[in-house]
Motif scaffolding. Structure first.
Motif, PDB file in Angstrom:
ATOM      1  N   GLY A 188      32.656  44.455  32.338  1.00  0.00           N
ATOM      2  CA  GLY A 188      33.439  43.232  32.394  1.00  0.00           C
ATOM      3  C   GLY A 188      32.608  41.967  32.323  1.00  0.00           C
ATOM      4  N   ASP A 189      33.277  40.867  31.976  1.00  0.00           N
ATOM      5  CA  ASP A 189      32.631  39.560  31.991  1.00  0.00           C
ATOM      6  C   ASP A 189      32.342  39.155  33.432  1.00  0.00           C
ATOM      7  N   THR A 190      31.487  38.163  33.615  1.00  0.00           N
ATOM      8  CA  THR A 190      31.017  37.789  34.948  1.00  0.00           C
ATOM      9  C   THR A 190      32.151  37.508  35.920  1.00  0.00           C
ATOM     10  N   ASN A 191      33.199  36.843  35.459  1.00  0.00           N
ATOM     11  CA  ASN A 191      34.292  36.458  36.349  1.00  0.00           C
ATOM     12  C   ASN A 191      35.424  37.482  36.406  1.00  0.00           C
ATOM     13  N   GLY A 192      35.317  38.551  35.614  1.00  0.00           N
ATOM     14  CA  GLY A 192      36.319  39.608  35.662  1.00  0.00           C
ATOM     15  C   GLY A 192      37.637  39.273  34.989  1.00  0.00           C
ATOM     16  N   MET A 193      37.669  38.217  34.189  1.00  0.00           N
ATOM     17  CA  MET A 193      38.938  37.800  33.591  1.00  0.00           C
ATOM     18  C   MET A 193      39.384  38.700  32.439  1.00  0.00           C
ATOM     19  N   ALA A 194      38.491  39.555  31.940  1.00  0.00           N
ATOM     20  CA  ALA A 194      38.876  40.496  30.880  1.00  0.00           C
ATOM     21  C   ALA A 194      39.358  41.826  31.440  1.00  0.00           C
ATOM     22  N   THR A 195      39.185  42.049  32.729  1.00  0.00           N
ATOM     23  CA  THR A 195      39.435  43.372  33.302  1.00  0.00           C
ATOM     24  C   THR A 195      40.890  43.805  33.169  1.00  0.00           C
ATOM     25  N   LYS A 196      41.817  42.958  33.544  1.00  0.00           N
ATOM     26  CA  LYS A 196      43.234  43.320  33.437  1.00  0.00           C
ATOM     27  C   LYS A 196      43.690  43.459  31.984  1.00  0.00           C
ATOM     28  N   VAL A 206      41.920  42.608  45.273  1.00  0.00           N
ATOM     29  CA  VAL A 206      43.224  43.038  45.792  1.00  0.00           C
ATOM     30  C   VAL A 206      44.274  42.982  44.690  1.00  0.00           C
ATOM     31  N   ASP A 207      44.253  41.908  43.912  1.00  0.00           N
ATOM     32  CA  ASP A 207      45.195  41.770  42.800  1.00  0.00           C
ATOM     33  C   ASP A 207      44.970  42.861  41.758  1.00  0.00           C
ATOM     34  N   PHE A 208      43.712  43.203  41.491  1.00  0.00           N
ATOM     35  CA  PHE A 208      43.427  44.257  40.519  1.00  0.00           C
ATOM     36  C   PHE A 208      43.959  45.599  41.011  1.00  0.00           C
ATOM     37  N   GLY A 209      43.832  45.863  42.314  1.00  0.00           N
ATOM     38  CA  GLY A 209      44.379  47.097  42.865  1.00  0.00           C
ATOM     39  C   GLY A 209      45.879  47.198  42.658  1.00  0.00           C
ATOM     40  N   LYS A 210      46.580  46.104  42.871  1.00  0.00           N
ATOM     41  CA  LYS A 210      48.028  46.094  42.643  1.00  0.00           C
ATOM     42  C   LYS A 210      48.339  46.300  41.166  1.00  0.00           C
ATOM     43  N   PHE A 211      47.479  45.744  40.298  1.00  0.00           N
ATOM     44  CA  PHE A 211      47.716  45.825  38.855  1.00  0.00           C
ATOM     45  C   PHE A 211      47.572  47.250  38.348  1.00  0.00           C
ATOM     46  N   TYR A 212      46.498  47.946  38.714  1.00  0.00           N
ATOM     47  CA  TYR A 212      46.335  49.298  38.161  1.00  0.00           C
ATOM     48  C   TYR A 212      47.387  50.263  38.689  1.00  0.00           C
ATOM     49  N   GLN A 213      47.955  49.963  39.855  1.00  0.00           N
ATOM     50  CA  GLN A 213      49.025  50.825  40.359  1.00  0.00           C
ATOM     51  C   GLN A 213      50.291  50.733  39.510  1.00  0.00           C
ATOM     52  N   THR A 214      50.495  49.601  38.817  1.00  0.00           N
ATOM     53  CA  THR A 214      51.696  49.456  37.984  1.00  0.00           C
ATOM     54  C   THR A 214      51.691  50.435  36.813  1.00  0.00           C
ATOM     55  N   PHE A 215      50.530  50.994  36.479  1.00  0.00           N
ATOM     56  CA  PHE A 215      50.429  51.976  35.400  1.00  0.00           C
ATOM     57  C   PHE A 215      50.443  53.412  35.931  1.00  0.00           C
ATOM     58  N   LEU A 242      48.288  54.461  38.076  1.00  0.00           N
ATOM     59  CA  LEU A 242      46.888  54.823  38.275  1.00  0.00           C
ATOM     60  C   LEU A 242      46.492  54.649  39.735  1.00  0.00           C
ATOM     61  N   THR A 243      45.461  55.357  40.115  1.00  0.00           N
ATOM     62  CA  THR A 243      44.795  55.136  41.385  1.00  0.00           C
ATOM     63  C   THR A 243      43.296  55.103  41.102  1.00  0.00           C
ATOM     64  N   SER A 244      42.490  54.992  42.147  1.00  0.00           N
ATOM     65  CA  SER A 244      41.050  54.859  41.934  1.00  0.00           C
ATOM     66  C   SER A 244      40.283  55.774  42.874  1.00  0.00           C
ATOM     67  N   CYS A 245      38.988  55.828  42.650  1.00  0.00           N
ATOM     68  CA  CYS A 245      38.122  56.591  43.546  1.00  0.00           C
ATOM     69  C   CYS A 245      38.143  56.006  44.950  1.00  0.00           C
ATOM     70  N   TRP A 246      38.616  54.761  45.099  1.00  0.00           N
ATOM     71  CA  TRP A 246      38.753  54.108  46.403  1.00  0.00           C
ATOM     72  C   TRP A 246      40.171  54.226  46.950  1.00  0.00           C
ATOM     73  N   GLY A 247      41.051  54.923  46.230  1.00  0.00           N
ATOM     74  CA  GLY A 247      42.441  55.014  46.652  1.00  0.00           C
ATOM     75  C   GLY A 247      43.296  53.974  45.960  1.00  0.00           C
ATOM     76  N   ASP A 248      44.554  53.890  46.393  1.00  0.00           N
ATOM     77  CA  ASP A 248      45.484  52.947  45.772  1.00  0.00           C
ATOM     78  C   ASP A 248      45.096  51.499  46.047  1.00  0.00           C
ATOM     79  N   THR A 249      44.640  51.231  47.253  1.00  0.00           N
ATOM     80  CA  THR A 249      44.336  49.859  47.660  1.00  0.00           C
ATOM     81  C   THR A 249      42.854  49.735  47.984  1.00  0.00           C
TER      82      THR A 249
END
Length: 230
Positions: free
Chosen positions: A68-76, A118-127, A129-136
């Motif tokens: 990702g870019d430094t500020n993470g704006m491309a991640t979502k 926190v916002d990214f965690g909510k975003f990937y759940q809409t698909f 998806l979960t993560s190696c860190w869990g949903d949140t």
């Protein structure tokens, strides 16, 4: 595809015994083609790498990597484009996804300028998806802790040793994503020593560990589909 002129590219390594066919196809261009029309997504050549493969027992996978870019704006936008690519292609929709990314998310993001973890965690759940860190994800589960000294050219980013925690980059930035119904996490760990351990509140890179992000590893166990009852 890889940019040979840059000093950073996303890379995927597949274990031959687990994925004996290796990379079957690259779909990075399709992913980038699904970026929102008219929106400038801060992605450079080599940042996105997505491939198809198949496990030794024939299960199809999409394996993706993103820097990702430094500020993470491309991640979502990148995650959205990856899911659009998979969900719109009849041949990809049944593939299992494993997506490792430097999301460059922040514990205390500047609104509109940095991507909140926190916002990214909510975003990937809409698909689904979960993560190696869990949903949140835990905003204090840091995978970076670095600060610049005055022995480098960008003096505006330099700070004193006593200020490294306050002015340094100490954030939860790294993820492995997958669909909830496909895998469960057996174990996840971080490493900023090169010895499979992570020393909290310790700045890096160091002479022993040359990266400014910790290594992130997870063991995923496939979830067996429930058999229909007769």
């Amino acid at each position: 595809s890889m940019d040979g002129a840059r000093d950073q590219n996303s890379v995927i390594l597949l274990k031959k015994t687990t994925f004996p066919r290796g990379i079957i196809s690259e779909i990075s261009a399709q992913v980038e083609g699904n970026f929102p029309p008219g929106e400038k997504v801060p992605v450079d050549r080599g940042d996105v790498l997505a491939v198809t493969t198949a496990s030794e027992d024939g299960i199809p996978f999409v394996v993706a990597s993103f820097h990702g870019d430094t500020n993470g704006m491309a991640t979502k936008p990148v995650l959205d484009a990856l899911m659009k690519t998979m969900n719109s292609d009849p041949q990809l929709i049944s593939h299992k996804l494993v997506f490792g990314l430097d999301a460059n998310t922040y514990e205390n993001a500047v609104a509109g300028e940095q991507q909140s973890v926190v916002d990214f965690g909510k975003f990937y759940q809409t698909f689904g998806l979960t993560s190696c860190w869990g949903d949140t994800p835990d905003p204090k589960n840091y995978t970076t802790y670095n600060a610049r000294t005055y022995l480098q050219t960008q003096l505006n980013k330099a700070c004193k040793k006593s200020e490294q925690r306050e002015k340094g980059d100490v954030n939860p930035k790294d993820f492995i994503l997958f669909r909830k119904g496909d895998f469960k996490v057996e174990k996840t760990w971080k490493d900023n020593t090169g010895e499979k351990t992570y020393t909290e509140d310790s700045a890096f890179p160091t002479l022993d560990f040359p990266s400014d992000h910790g290594l992130l590893s997870t063991i995923l166990e496939p979830i067996k589909p429930k058999s229909d009852k007769v």
